[in-house]
Design an enzyme around this catalytic site. Structure first.
Site, PDB file in Angstrom:
ATOM      1  N   SER A 117       0.830  -1.211   0.000  1.00  9.25           N
ATOM      2  CA  SER A 117       0.000   0.000   0.000  1.00  9.25           C
ATOM      3  C   SER A 117       0.860   1.255   0.000  1.00  9.25           C
ATOM      4  CB  SER A 117      -0.858  -0.008   1.269  1.00  9.25           C
ATOM      5  OG  SER A 117      -1.377   1.270   1.517  1.00  9.25           O
ATOM      6  N   ALA A 118       0.309   2.339  -0.546  1.00  4.94           N
ATOM      7  CA  ALA A 118       0.973   3.646  -0.493  1.00  4.94           C
ATOM      8  C   ALA A 118       1.129   4.122   0.947  1.00  4.94           C
ATOM      9  CB  ALA A 118       0.168   4.667  -1.295  1.00  4.94           C
ATOM     10  N   TYR A 120      -0.431   0.052  10.042  1.00  2.67           N
ATOM     11  CA  TYR A 120      -0.845  -0.619   8.797  1.00  2.67           C
ATOM     12  C   TYR A 120       0.267  -0.478   7.742  1.00  2.67           C
ATOM     13  CZ  TYR A 120      -3.465  -1.104   4.369  1.00  2.67           C
ATOM     14  OH  TYR A 120      -3.879  -1.458   3.099  1.00  2.67           O
TER      15      TYR A 120
HETATM   16  P1  NAD Z   1     -10.924  -5.822   1.826  1.00  2.00           P
HETATM   17  O1  NAD Z   1     -10.909  -5.626   3.300  1.00  2.00           O
HETATM   18  O2  NAD Z   1     -12.215  -5.616   1.107  1.00  2.00           O
HETATM   19  O3  NAD Z   1     -10.352  -7.266   1.459  1.00  2.00           O
HETATM   20  C1  NAD Z   1      -9.463  -7.967   2.274  1.00  2.00           C
HETATM   21  C2  NAD Z   1     -10.050  -9.332   2.513  1.00  2.00           C
HETATM   22  O4  NAD Z   1      -9.153 -10.100   3.334  1.00  2.00           O
HETATM   23  C3  NAD Z   1     -11.397  -9.298   3.272  1.00  2.00           C
HETATM   24  O5  NAD Z   1     -12.429  -9.893   2.510  1.00  2.00           O
HETATM   25  C4  NAD Z   1     -11.122 -10.075   4.549  1.00  2.00           C
HETATM   26  O6  NAD Z   1     -12.206 -10.854   4.988  1.00  2.00           O
HETATM   27  C5  NAD Z   1      -9.940 -10.931   4.129  1.00  2.00           C
HETATM   28  N1  NAD Z   1      -9.219 -11.389   5.312  1.00  2.00           N
HETATM   29  C6  NAD Z   1      -8.803 -10.644   6.363  1.00  2.00           C
HETATM   30  N2  NAD Z   1      -8.260 -11.428   7.305  1.00  2.00           N
HETATM   31  C7  NAD Z   1      -8.334 -12.704   6.834  1.00  2.00           C
HETATM   32  C8  NAD Z   1      -7.960 -13.958   7.368  1.00  2.00           C
HETATM   33  N3  NAD Z   1      -7.388 -14.058   8.566  1.00  2.00           N
HETATM   34  N4  NAD Z   1      -8.185 -15.059   6.622  1.00  2.00           N
HETATM   35  C9  NAD Z   1      -8.781 -14.973   5.400  1.00  2.00           C
HETATM   36  N5  NAD Z   1      -9.161 -13.801   4.845  1.00  2.00           N
HETATM   37  C10 NAD Z   1      -8.946 -12.684   5.563  1.00  2.00           C
HETATM   38  O7  NAD Z   1      -9.792  -4.860   1.245  1.00  2.00           O
HETATM   39  P2  NAD Z   1      -9.456  -4.486  -0.274  1.00  2.00           P
HETATM   40  O8  NAD Z   1      -9.742  -3.050  -0.428  1.00  2.00           O
HETATM   41  O9  NAD Z   1     -10.065  -5.459  -1.207  1.00  2.00           O
HETATM   42  O10 NAD Z   1      -7.869  -4.665  -0.258  1.00  2.00           O
HETATM   43  C11 NAD Z   1      -7.214  -5.815  -0.770  1.00  2.00           C
HETATM   44  C12 NAD Z   1      -5.715  -5.691  -0.518  1.00  2.00           C
HETATM   45  O11 NAD Z   1      -5.219  -4.497  -1.127  1.00  2.00           O
HETATM   46  C13 NAD Z   1      -5.356  -5.604   0.965  1.00  2.00           C
HETATM   47  O12 NAD Z   1      -4.144  -6.272   1.183  1.00  2.00           O
HETATM   48  C14 NAD Z   1      -5.166  -4.114   1.177  1.00  2.00           C
HETATM   49  O13 NAD Z   1      -4.317  -3.849   2.274  1.00  2.00           O
HETATM   50  C15 NAD Z   1      -4.552  -3.705  -0.147  1.00  2.00           C
HETATM   51  N6  NAD Z   1      -4.762  -2.280  -0.447  1.00  2.00           N
HETATM   52  C16 NAD Z   1      -6.021  -1.808  -0.719  1.00  2.00           C
HETATM   53  C17 NAD Z   1      -6.202  -0.457  -0.989  1.00  2.00           C
HETATM   54  C18 NAD Z   1      -7.571   0.121  -1.282  1.00  2.00           C
HETATM   55  O14 NAD Z   1      -7.678   1.323  -1.522  1.00  2.00           O
HETATM   56  N7  NAD Z   1      -8.644  -0.660  -1.272  1.00  2.00           N
HETATM   57  C19 NAD Z   1      -5.102   0.408  -0.984  1.00  2.00           C
HETATM   58  C20 NAD Z   1      -3.846  -0.098  -0.682  1.00  2.00           C
HETATM   59  C21 NAD Z   1      -3.680  -1.455  -0.437  1.00  2.00           C
END
Ligand code: NAD
Length: 325
Positions: free
Chosen positions: A118-119, A149
């Site tokens: 992530s950024a 985070y």
């Molecule tokens: P999200 O929270 O919708 O998806 C993450 C998923 O991981 C969730 O469905 C959650 O249930 C699952 N999860 C968490 N703990 C778990 C566990 N112990 N076992 C199994 N599953 C588990 O988030 P997102 O927006 O879809 O992000 C996806 C990835 O991208 C993440 O790693 C996030 O940190 C990264 N990210 C997202 C953004 C953004 O803007 N959405 C920005 C930077 C990085």
């Protein structure tokens, strides 16, 4: 047809990624703590499993895969990651998932593994000026993220590259900048600014006032989820390992962003600025490296992505209102 594994397939980006992979004809296994909330997953297999538990990770990776996308993380918007209340869980849960996934992956037949950093891992001192944030990949060190985070993301991206060096694994790492779109969290406490502001505008009557955390002068850029999926696949299938930014360079202040949403909704609302977690003062993706290495740049203007997102959230709000009648 490849065998593809998506960890975090019940989440926002993961569920969109599975749809795209299925449309390309791959065999896909999805794994998550939960099913996607808003649409059934088209994955060929969907395991409900907690990836903090080692044996579940063994089951998840069983059979070997050409591509593994690791998106599972304990994550949310500013109201979840910047309050400090969830720091221990965020660090512990996400690190444990990544440690297990890499250990199991190196003992299995895995073609390539992608990790979504992530950024938020960029140093706070380069993001104090809202008009000139610095987020090129090389600016990551000396490290000083403003959230736990971000520190976990930094640790984990290093862990992926350490496994690549020591165990010959083929690893790809992207640093996502604010991804938005339909079918993500919008009212469960984990929503991010785009969904939260769309919800507030959709729920407020024509002459009302919405609340906004901070003075609204903080800047951000937002990338539509389909574009994120496209860039992720391009990175995975390229010779470039990263880490690389996947984001938009169309930077706006949060005040401007709220104005855009109000214009889409056809409402002219007041804004009340209230104290709240806001994160860094300025952030924008720097896409020089991804343009150079992958020839990729976002193609959808923010306004168009926002129209699709607002329409979906307004529909959820209307459904919620009907259900409670
Ligand atoms: P999200 O929270 O919708 O998806 C993450 C998923 O991981 C969730 O469905 C959650 O249930 C699952 N999860 C968490 N703990 C778990 C566990 N112990 N076992 C199994 N599953 C588990 O988030 P997102 O927006 O879809 O992000 C996806 C990835 O991208 C993440 O790693 C996030 O940190 C990264 N990210 C997202 C953004 C953004 O803007 N959405 C920005 C930077 C990085």
């Amino acid at each position: 047809m490849s065998r593809v594994l998506v960890l975090g397939a019940g989440g926002f980006i993961g569920s969109h990624l599975v749809k795209r992979l299925k449309s390309e004809g791959h065999w896909v296994r999805g794994v998550d703590l939960k099913n996607p909330r808003y649409a059934a997953s088209p994955a060929d297999e969907f395991l409900i499993a907690d990836l903090r538990i080692y044996d579940n990770v063994v089951k998840a990776l069983e059979g070997g895969f050409d591509e593994v996308y690791q998106l599972a993380a304990d994550m949310g918007g500013a109201g979840f990651v910047f309050t400090g209340e969830h720091d221990a869980d965020i660090m512990h849960n996400s690190a444990q998932i990544n440690i297990h996934v890499l250990d199991v992956a190196r003992k299995n037949t895995i073609g390539r593994i992608f990790y979504s950093s992530s950024a938020c891992m960029y140093p706070e001192h380069n993001q104090l000026d809202p008009d000139n944030p610095k987020c090129n990949e090389a600016s990551a060190y000396p490290a000083a993220p403003d959230s736990e985070y971000g520190w976990e993301k930094l640790f984990s991206e290093r862990l992926y590259f350490a496994y690549a060096r020591n165990y010959g694994m083929t690893v790809r790492v992207a640093r996502y900048h604010n991804i938005f779109g339909p079918e993500g969290s919008w009212h469960d406490g984990r929503e991010k600014a785009p969904a939260a502001l769309c919800r507030k505008v959709a729920m407020t009557s024509e002459t009302g006032v919405i609340e906004m955390w901070g003075d609204g002068k903080q800047t951000r850029s937002f990338l539509y989820v389909d574009e994120c999926v496209e860039a992720t696949l391009r990175l995975m299938r390229s010779d470039f390992a990263g880490p690389v930014n996947i984001g938009s360079e169309e930077m706006v202040s949060i005040n401007q962003f709220a104005e855009m949403i109000m214009a889409i909704a056809g409402k002219k609302l007041g804004v009340k600025h209230i104290p709240g977690p806001t994160g860094v003062r300025g952030r924008n993706s720097d896409n020089h490296l991804i343009r150079e290495k992958l020839g990729w740049a976002p193609s959808l203007p923010l306004d168009l992505g926002l129209r699709k997102t607002y329409a979906w959230i307004a529909e959820q709000v209307a459904k919620g209102a009907q259900d409670s009648e």
